[in-house]
Design a protein around this motif. Sequence first.
Motif, PDB file in Angstrom:
ATOM      1  N   ASN A  73       0.712  -1.163   0.134  1.00  0.00           N
ATOM      2  CA  ASN A  73       0.190  -0.113  -0.089  1.00  0.00           C
ATOM      3  C   ASN A  73       1.157   1.294   0.080  1.00  0.00           C
ATOM      4  OD1 ASN A  73      -1.787   2.013   0.345  1.00  0.00           O
ATOM      5  ND2 ASN A  73      -3.045   1.144   1.910  1.00  0.00           N
ATOM      6  N   ALA A  74       1.128   1.722  -1.131  1.00  0.00           N
ATOM      7  CA  ALA A  74       1.891   3.076  -1.187  1.00  0.00           C
ATOM      8  C   ALA A  74       1.027   4.229  -1.807  1.00  0.00           C
ATOM      9  CB  ALA A  74       2.794   2.777  -2.160  1.00  0.00           C
ATOM     10  N   ASP A  75      -0.379   4.105  -1.447  1.00  0.00           N
ATOM     11  CA  ASP A  75      -1.318   4.908  -1.674  1.00  0.00           C
ATOM     12  C   ASP A  75      -1.079   6.353  -0.912  1.00  0.00           C
ATOM     13  OD1 ASP A  75      -3.661   5.548  -3.325  1.00  0.00           O
ATOM     14  OD2 ASP A  75      -4.647   5.871  -1.537  1.00  0.00           O
ATOM     15  N   GLU A  76      -0.463   6.187   0.164  1.00  0.00           N
ATOM     16  CA  GLU A  76      -0.352   7.513   1.204  1.00  0.00           C
ATOM     17  C   GLU A  76      -1.047   8.635   0.763  1.00  0.00           C
ATOM     18  OE1 GLU A  76       4.049   9.277   1.515  1.00  0.00           O
ATOM     19  OE2 GLU A  76       3.632   8.449   3.495  1.00  0.00           O
ATOM     20  N   SER A  77      -2.468   8.627   1.145  1.00  0.00           N
ATOM     21  CA  SER A  77      -3.162   9.716   0.787  1.00  0.00           C
ATOM     22  C   SER A  77      -3.766  10.439   2.146  1.00  0.00           C
ATOM     23  CB  SER A  77      -4.337   9.140   0.154  1.00  0.00           C
ATOM     24  OG  SER A  77      -4.588   8.086   0.501  1.00  0.00           O
ATOM     25  N   GLY A 101      -5.885   9.115  -8.041  1.00  0.00           N
ATOM     26  CA  GLY A 101      -6.778  10.280  -7.227  1.00  0.00           C
ATOM     27  C   GLY A 101      -8.121   9.819  -6.605  1.00  0.00           C
ATOM     28  N   ALA A 102      -7.901   9.004  -5.503  1.00  0.00           N
ATOM     29  CA  ALA A 102      -8.775   8.615  -4.749  1.00  0.00           C
ATOM     30  C   ALA A 102      -8.408   8.238  -3.248  1.00  0.00           C
ATOM     31  CB  ALA A 102      -9.660   7.512  -5.243  1.00  0.00           C
ATOM     32  N   TYR A 103      -8.568   9.024  -2.360  1.00  0.00           N
ATOM     33  CA  TYR A 103      -8.342   8.934  -1.096  1.00  0.00           C
ATOM     34  C   TYR A 103      -8.758   7.218  -0.445  1.00  0.00           C
ATOM     35  CZ  TYR A 103      -8.385   9.456   4.236  1.00  0.00           C
ATOM     36  OH  TYR A 103      -8.147   9.047   5.326  1.00  0.00           O
ATOM     37  N   ILE A 104      -9.871   7.118  -1.044  1.00  0.00           N
ATOM     38  CA  ILE A 104     -10.494   5.721  -0.392  1.00  0.00           C
ATOM     39  C   ILE A 104      -9.438   4.645  -0.768  1.00  0.00           C
ATOM     40  CG2 ILE A 104     -11.925   5.498  -2.516  1.00  0.00           C
ATOM     41  CD1 ILE A 104     -12.905   4.442   1.165  1.00  0.00           C
ATOM     42  N   CYS A 105      -8.596   4.927  -1.844  1.00  0.00           N
ATOM     43  CA  CYS A 105      -7.861   3.684  -2.393  1.00  0.00           C
ATOM     44  C   CYS A 105      -6.849   3.304  -1.177  1.00  0.00           C
ATOM     45  CB  CYS A 105      -7.427   4.052  -3.509  1.00  0.00           C
ATOM     46  SG  CYS A 105      -8.646   3.762  -4.908  1.00  0.00           S
ATOM     47  N   GLY A 106      -6.616   4.153  -0.200  1.00  0.00           N
ATOM     48  CA  GLY A 106      -5.721   3.571   0.788  1.00  0.00           C
ATOM     49  C   GLY A 106      -6.282   2.800   1.747  1.00  0.00           C
TER      50      GLY A 106
END
Lengths: 432, 142
Positions: free
Chosen positions: A81-85, A167-172
């Motif tokens: 998880n490198a979505d770091e949002s 670009g979607a915070y939820i993907c974290g």
Amino acid sequence: MRGPLLFKDIDTPGLKGIARYRELGGYEALAQTMGHSTPEACIDVVKASGLRGRGGAGFPTGLKWSFVPKQSPKPRYIVCNADESEPGTFKDRELMEKNPHLLIEGMILAGYAIGSHVGYIYLRGEFEYIQRILDAAIAEARQAGLLGDSVFGSGYAFELHTHLGAGAYICGEETALLSSLEGYRGQPRLKPPFPAVEGLYACPTVVNNVETLMAVPPILKHGAAWYRQWGNEKSPGTKVFSVSGPVKRPGNYEVALGTSMKVLIDDLCGGMRDGLELKAIIPGGSSVPMLPASDLDTPLDYESMNAKGTFLGSGGVIVIDDQTCIVDALYNITRFYAHESCGKCTPCREGTFWLSEIFERLLSGKGRMEDIDLLGDIADNILGKSFCALGDAAAMPIQGALKHFRHEFEHLVTHQRSLVNRRKAELAEVRA
Amino acid sequence: MSHAPVMPTEAAPRLEWPAALLPEVEAALARYPVKRSAVLPALWLAQRQWGWLSPSALQLVARTVELPEPEVFGIATFYTMFNLQPVGRYHLQVCMTLSCSLMGADRLFKHLEKRLGIGHGQTTPDGRFTLRKVDALLERLR
């Protein structure tokens, strides 16, 4: 040296390249493990080290790995998880940008431990340039025989790919991340089944944060006892904190868990900018409740934060000064969650919208005293009742602010203006 | 979910991947056990190639990953970084997250609005600048 472990060599020139990484002891943990340790032995060491997930939840990493069924005919996946949002967090970005091979080594080792032959690194869309860095490092590792059909000639096969979000915070959120990786809209899924049993493509999957995976090679190389030289019994090891806001030296700092916030903010960050006093601290990214300045002595570890009613979270420390209106700051956080709510469940979709509307009413000077309780009431109706943790993330900061700074909300209602508001005052100057 | 783009219904001119991009398209499809996982990589490739995701580009992506067009449209609208309208040559995105807001992001945005004469989501008439408020860019203050 900016930190004891992950940040020890981070500013070494050329660390991005495999040659310099290996000079500094890189891939030694992998060489030591392949053909010498069993996957079970790796899981045991990580369990004994007490490493906990650094993405926000703090779940014990070794335990998470052990949930993957030993006997399963399906392929298994390791996903980073490198979505770091999380607003206020920027640690994984610097870690990957400067030390991509450490993540690759951590992914191979984690993959080996759970019996996976394919790994994916899910990067947030804004990290396109990091994808290029990682892809280059992956190509180097493949060339050196560290990825592919036989890692280090051990006969164990492992392939690694990067995947860019958009670009979607939820993907974290891990199940939303898996939906997105599969090619669906990034919406969360019901748990159970947990990803360890049915994750990516309904196969056993482990999802770990970047910083967690990067801690794995040194732990396997030096052992659990060595890792426990930092931190305390329940929160061992080191953690990277991203400090932002009006301090003299904002940035990433790696410290032993249990270090007090005072050391981080006053010593490492040089304290507040001149003319400003500390009012509140958000210790773990914008989704956790804030603490008042009087709690500055609190140690930065999971248990101490929980005892204060907040969370260590992702380590995104946002410092708020005395000239900032707490209601205005909370509105900023709330409209973010209202925008990022994926729309799947009612408490979060409707609740975050109404919270945002009430904040606008309060800040426009038309607020009513009962609005303050209404905020608390809506937050209470989201917390624990939404489909995934995004709802909780929107509700918790409001509860924290109402607990410590209720007087600022009341002042706004009584006087139709903020107690203080540097940001609004500065904006008025621009308009003039 | 404030904006609700409408799916184009009219037939759009057929678009094909430029030959130079084909290896990347193939590589994206090969990375996953199922074709639909390549939908985000394919949307990115299209946006990088043409600057925005026109109806023709969305249809090309749908054919590439073998998904119905409305589904690809639904995926593209879920993510904020896909441009379903053309954007200016310079896409100015100002991070408005609390950390940035505390350090003057609102002032910066107001200044840009005044200077360019456009608001959030708008493009200057000469097509040079698009201005947008975004969140959590994680750009540390150096």
